[in-house]
Design an enzyme around this catalytic site. Structure first.
Site, PDB file in Angstrom:
ATOM      1  CD  GLU A   1      -5.614  -2.287   0.855  1.00  0.00           C
ATOM      2  OE1 GLU A   1      -4.948  -1.705   2.050  1.00  0.00           O
ATOM      3  OE2 GLU A   1      -5.848  -1.672  -0.093  1.00  0.00           O
TER       4      GLU A   1
ATOM      5  CD1 TRP B   1     -21.141  13.071   9.127  1.00  0.00           C
ATOM      6  CD2 TRP B   1     -18.992  13.151   9.049  1.00  0.00           C
ATOM      7  NE1 TRP B   1     -20.626  12.196  10.264  1.00  0.00           N
ATOM      8  CE2 TRP B   1     -19.371  12.426  10.174  1.00  0.00           C
ATOM      9  CE3 TRP B   1     -17.579  13.674   8.817  1.00  0.00           C
ATOM     10  CZ2 TRP B   1     -18.187  11.922  10.881  1.00  0.00           C
ATOM     11  CZ3 TRP B   1     -16.705  13.366   9.836  1.00  0.00           C
ATOM     12  CH2 TRP B   1     -17.020  12.500  11.042  1.00  0.00           C
TER      13      TRP B   1
ATOM     14  CB  THR C   1      -0.854   0.027   1.437  1.00  0.00           C
ATOM     15  OG1 THR C   1      -0.037   0.009   2.630  1.00  0.00           O
ATOM     16  CG2 THR C   1      -1.839  -1.128   1.471  1.00  0.00           C
TER      17      THR C   1
ATOM     18  CE  LYS D   1     -19.184  14.715  14.046  1.00  0.00           C
ATOM     19  NZ  LYS D   1     -19.372  13.386  14.921  1.00  0.00           N
TER      20      LYS D   1
END
Length: 541
Positions: free
Chosen positions: A328, A444, A184, A439
């Site tokens: 992944e 949000w 990753t 936030k």
């Protein structure tokens, strides 16, 4: 339940193991004269064929065996897109070893870490990356042979052409055996290793190539702009070989003029890469008035394609399709296409649909779930995490039990960390990384939505939006903008966002203008650096 499965009625089908080598063997047998064209790091254009790639891949197997590589050993590459890298893509898995495509854009410290963590035995690398290899060579604990992917090599290194041995036969390992691995390239912590199986990449290549996906065929000419060191180049080298398509491998030169030369000169019909490449290409085409002669389909991945980018290419006659995936997930799990019963929508409505991330591809189980793992309503509004199951989704990280435990839900779904909504048609729309959501006052705000809207303004070339601590509202958005020519005023940008449907409280409190935005090795905005740089901007840190 397990017993019922064990006692299921037996079939009469052959139990043939899936293997990536079969892709190249078929291409050589049926499309042996089809070209594989490479632009090398020198700028030279090299031409070969599937028949020659097949023969040389078998010689690479023989050469690697002579260097002591056996079943299960890891062979690393540090290289861009070219024919020798394609040979390694098939030779290493074909001999039962594991191809570790390492990312040369990582820091030297990170590259040394992943090569040691994977315990690579041989390193194949591009000649222009020799200074990088020399800088880390002393830190590599397991690499026994350093092979320069060129005709010649400096003293102390082995040239690829000299390393080729006698043709060797492939090794038929079990389909669930490892064939490749990648690490990753996240913005936090050390890179984590993902190990791919033959079964995973064969099924992934088949599913991603369907008509409602990349729609690849033998008639296509495929140019993967996405690098071969980045998540199997989205499996495009495998998928193109699978169908017998001509491949054009662009090497490290990905500027618009170089790409256009290859697109037109080689008759490219299909390409794929990250939005930054396509934004630069769209600017180039519009400024020069050039029109691509043969390009018909373009896939955008890595991050969301702005609606304006899709519209710009469609005006040029190029169909744009979004794709989504992660290291992944091999990587493709979502692709966008317009369902047949939605073709009657207006062009504006279809453009809105195409700007969504898309639909899960066959064999992938996807849910947008709350913190308890329950699917959120399919109303296009409720936020949840994208969670996945499927034959090419990782069940963990190599040698990292702690990361594995935190990556999976109790019922075995992989947690992507991506926040999305989905609608009643099943279209998923990624809104943000969990860590990048803003936030503000308990509500949000999606940084991705703001970025894509801002990049639709004619005076904005690029925009990154980050959450900055605020003494009253907890966090407030700040936009870092790269202007396109004349700098827009904050008032112009706010008016543009309001017209796009944002509420006043969702607008950035400030705009910072910059010449460029820092990026990760995968070409994504490096928001961690921006958050650190501007953490005191609102006085709330």
């Amino acid at each position: 339940m397990e017993g019922e499965r064990m006692n299921a009625f037996p079939s009469t089908m052959m139990d043939e193991e899936l293997n990536l080598w079969d892709f190249l063997e078929r291409a050589a047998a049926l499309f042996g004269r089809k070209e594989v064209v490479s632009r090398l790091h020198t700028g030279e254009v090299h031409r070969t064929t599937y028949a020659e790639v097949y023969q040389r891949a078998r010689r690479l197997m023989g050469g690697l065996r002579a260097l002591g590589v056996g079943v299960g050993d890891r062979v690393a590459t540090l290289g861009f897109n070219h024919f020798r890298h394609l040979e390694a893509y098939f030779a290493v898995p074909g001999m039962g070893a594991v191809l570790h495509t390492a990312n040369p854009r990582l820091s030297p410290k990170e590259i040394a870490y992943i090569l040691n963590h994977a315990e690579d035995k041989v390193l194949l690398f591009d000649p222009n990356l020799l200074p990088l290899v020399e800088a880390i060579r002393g830190e590599l604990k397991t690499v026994q042979h350093f092979v320069v992917m060129d005709e010649k090599a400096p003293e102390g290194y082995l040239a690829y052409e000299e390393a080729l041995g006698e043709e060797a036969d492939p090794v038929r390992v079990p389909e669930r055996a490892a064939c490749g691995m990648a690490y990753t390239t996240g913005t936090t912590g050390l890179p984590k290793g993902v190990v791919y199986s033959h079964r995973a990449l064969v099924l992934h290549s088949l599913a991603a190539s369907l008509v409602d996906g990349t729609a690849l065929s033998e008639k296509d000419v495929v140019l993967p702009v996405v690098p071969m060191f980045h998540v199997n180049a989205w499996c495009l080298p495998y998928a193109a070989t699978l169908v017998g398509a001509k491949q054009v491998l662009p090497g490290p030169r990905l500027d618009p003029a170089s790409l256009v030369e290859l697109f037109d000169g080689e008759g490219v019909t299909f390409t794929a890469g990250v939005p930054t490449v396509w934004l630069a290409l769209a600017d180039y085409l519009e400024s020069t008035g050039h029109r691509l002669k043969t390009l018909r389909r373009l896939v955008v991945g890595g991050s969301a394609a702005p609606r304006s980018l899709i519209a710009r290419f469609e005006r040029m006659g190029v169909e744009v399709r979004q794709g989504y995936g992660l290291t992944e997930t091999s990587p493709v799990v979502v692709q966008n296409f317009v369902k047949s019963h939605l073709e009657s929508l207006s062009e504006e409505e279809k453009l809105t649909l195409k700007a969504k991330t898309g639909l899960p591809i066959p064999l992938v189980r996807l849910r947008v779930a709350d913190e308890e793992g329950r699917p959120v309503p399919k109303d296009g509004k409720a936020l949840g995490e994208v969670q996945l199951k499927g034959p090419w989704i990782t069940g963990g990280y190599y040698g990292n039990e702690e990361a594995t435990r935190s990556a999976l839900t109790p019922d075995g779904f992989f947690r992507t960390g991506d926040i999305a909504v989905w609608d009643e048609e099943g279209y998923v729309e990624i809104k943000d990384r969990l860590k990048d959501l803003i936030k503000s006052g308990g509500e949000w705000i999606s940084s991705v939505d703001l970025e894509n809207a801002l990049m639709g303004h004619p005076k904005v070339k690029e925009a990154a939006v980050v959450a900055i601590p605020h003494p009253k509202w907890q966090e407030r958005p700040l936009a870092v903008v790269v202007p396109r020519g004349e700098k827009p005023t904050p008032e112009e940008l706010n008016e543009h966002l309001l017209k796009a449907g944002f509420a006043k409280w969702q607008l950035p409190d400030a705009y910072v203008f910059a010449e460029e935005i820092p990026r990760t090795s995968a070409g994504k905005f490096l928001k961690r650096a921006l958050r650190e740089q501007y953490k005191n901007y609102y006085g709330g840190a």
